[in-house]
Scaffold this motif. Structure first.
Motif, short mmCIF file in Angstrom:
data_model
loop_
_atom_site.label_atom_id
_atom_site.label_comp_id
_atom_site.label_asym_id
_atom_site.label_seq_id
_atom_site.Cartn_x
_atom_site.Cartn_y
_atom_site.Cartn_z
N GLY A 167 35.97 -24.22 11.47
CA GLY A 167 35.42 -24.68 12.74
C GLY A 167 35.59 -23.65 13.84
O GLY A 167 34.68 -23.42 14.65
N LEU A 168 36.75 -23.01 13.89
CA LEU A 168 36.99 -21.99 14.91
C LEU A 168 36.09 -20.78 14.70
O LEU A 168 35.56 -20.21 15.66
N GLN A 169 35.89 -20.40 13.44
CA GLN A 169 35.01 -19.26 13.16
C GLN A 169 33.56 -19.59 13.52
O GLN A 169 32.85 -18.74 14.07
N ILE A 170 33.13 -20.80 13.22
CA ILE A 170 31.77 -21.22 13.59
C ILE A 170 31.63 -21.23 15.11
O ILE A 170 30.61 -20.78 15.66
N PHE A 171 32.65 -21.71 15.81
CA PHE A 171 32.64 -21.70 17.27
C PHE A 171 32.50 -20.28 17.81
O PHE A 171 31.73 -20.03 18.75
N LEU A 172 33.23 -19.32 17.23
CA LEU A 172 33.13 -17.93 17.68
C LEU A 172 31.74 -17.35 17.43
O LEU A 172 31.20 -16.61 18.27
N ILE A 173 31.15 -17.68 16.29
CA ILE A 173 29.80 -17.19 15.98
C ILE A 173 28.79 -17.74 16.98
O ILE A 173 27.92 -17.01 17.48
N ILE A 174 28.89 -19.03 17.27
CA ILE A 174 27.97 -19.65 18.24
C ILE A 174 28.17 -19.05 19.63
O ILE A 174 27.20 -18.72 20.32
N LEU A 175 29.42 -18.88 20.04
CA LEU A 175 29.71 -18.30 21.35
C LEU A 175 29.18 -16.87 21.43
O LEU A 175 28.60 -16.47 22.45
N ASP A 176 29.35 -16.10 20.37
CA ASP A 176 28.85 -14.73 20.34
C ASP A 176 27.32 -14.72 20.44
O ASP A 176 26.74 -13.90 21.17
N GLY A 177 26.67 -15.62 19.73
CA GLY A 177 25.20 -15.70 19.81
C GLY A 177 24.72 -16.06 21.19
O GLY A 177 23.71 -15.52 21.66
N LEU A 178 25.41 -16.99 21.83
CA LEU A 178 25.02 -17.37 23.19
C LEU A 178 25.18 -16.22 24.18
O LEU A 178 24.34 -16.01 25.05
N ILE A 179 26.26 -15.49 24.04
CA ILE A 179 26.51 -14.35 24.94
C ILE A 179 25.49 -13.25 24.70
O ILE A 179 24.95 -12.67 25.64
N ARG A 180 25.19 -12.97 23.44
CA ARG A 180 24.20 -11.92 23.12
C ARG A 180 22.81 -12.32 23.59
O ARG A 180 22.03 -11.45 24.01
N SER A 181 22.47 -13.60 23.52
CA SER A 181 21.13 -14.03 23.96
C SER A 181 21.02 -14.01 25.49
O SER A 181 19.93 -13.95 26.02
N ALA A 182 22.16 -14.03 26.19
CA ALA A 182 22.13 -13.97 27.64
C ALA A 182 21.80 -12.57 28.15
O ALA A 182 21.35 -12.42 29.28
N TYR A 183 22.04 -11.57 27.31
CA TYR A 183 21.71 -10.19 27.71
C TYR A 183 20.24 -10.03 27.56
O TYR A 183 19.47 -9.35 27.61
#
Length: 98
Positions: free
Chosen positions: A82-98
């Motif tokens: 769950g923590l790894q999935i959370f990190l992947i989602i958070l990373d995707g959200l941050i990358r899409s914000a750029y």
């Protein structure tokens, strides 16, 4: 945007620390279970108890949701995934914000 990346790095470090605590708890539990280390070892038992007291509030809700599997506790594995999935989602959200 740099603030989001900094926040991601902080969350990543915290998740890494949590995963290491889970692995340490698992290894010490195995050492006790297979009598490699005696549970009468006060230092290791105190360390194990303190890690359990830190992780139990996080693992307890997962244990309530998961079906009973007998002697094997899969809740730490579910938490790590769950923590790894959370990190992947958070990373995707941050990358899409750029």
């Amino acid at each position: 945007m740099q603030a989001l990346f900094t926040l991601y790095q902080i969350v990543d470090v915290l998740v890494g620390v949590l995963v290491m605590l889970i692995i340490i708890q698992f290894v010490i539990g195995l050492l006790f279970a297979f009598n490699v280390v005696s549970p009468s070892n006060q230092f290791l038992m105190a360390f194990y108890t303190s890690i359990n007291s830190l992780l139990d509030p996080i693992l307890r809700p997962i244990r309530r949701i998961m079906p009973d599997t007998g002697t094997i506790d899969f809740s730490p594995l579910v938490l790590i995934l769950g923590l790894q999935i959370f990190l992947i989602i958070l990373d995707g959200l941050i990358r899409s914000a750029y």
